[in-house]
Design a protein around this motif. Sequence first.
Motif: not given
Length: 185
Positions: A143, A156, A159
Amino acid sequence: MNTQVVLIALYRYLNIPTRILHPLIDRIENVDAYTIFYKNYDSNIFSLPSNREEEIFVDTIKQLNPKIVGISVLSPYVEIAKRITYLIKKNSSALVVWGGVGPTITPEEHIKLTDMICVGEGEKAFEELAVAIRDGKDYTKIKNLWINDGQKIIKNSMGPLIQNLDSLPFSEYGNDKFFFIEDNK
């Protein structure tokens, strides 16, 4: 042999993110962190690296032989980041990761210029990347990282933000693994 990671702070000796990443990466077993402070910003003036400073930079990269190089990039220094990315790629097999405000605000532009960018907070992502490279594992799903493999770009998701800031190490200010390149030395 330990995995070598080099962090580069462009024109900012007081680069807090880099000074936090250094001890964070250095505490990973079998990973050694080094930081290059590549020139310093002085008021409204910043001089381009000289040929000698580039030679010193290349010699340092060759000596350290990193697997990963992380560059903290602010918008005024994109052209210099492009140049040192070129020098790194020419003189090592390291993956080059750009992080900072620029890659976070305009990731579509920055990912074209390097192997990876970190979007948002980099502490957890860079730590996971260092462990994955050390262990020879897949890093393409970490992430906050976007990966440019030359064929496609993997974007990605972000997070979660770090909630417990006390989990981060204190900024590092004195270390024999710091290199300062300025004034042709």
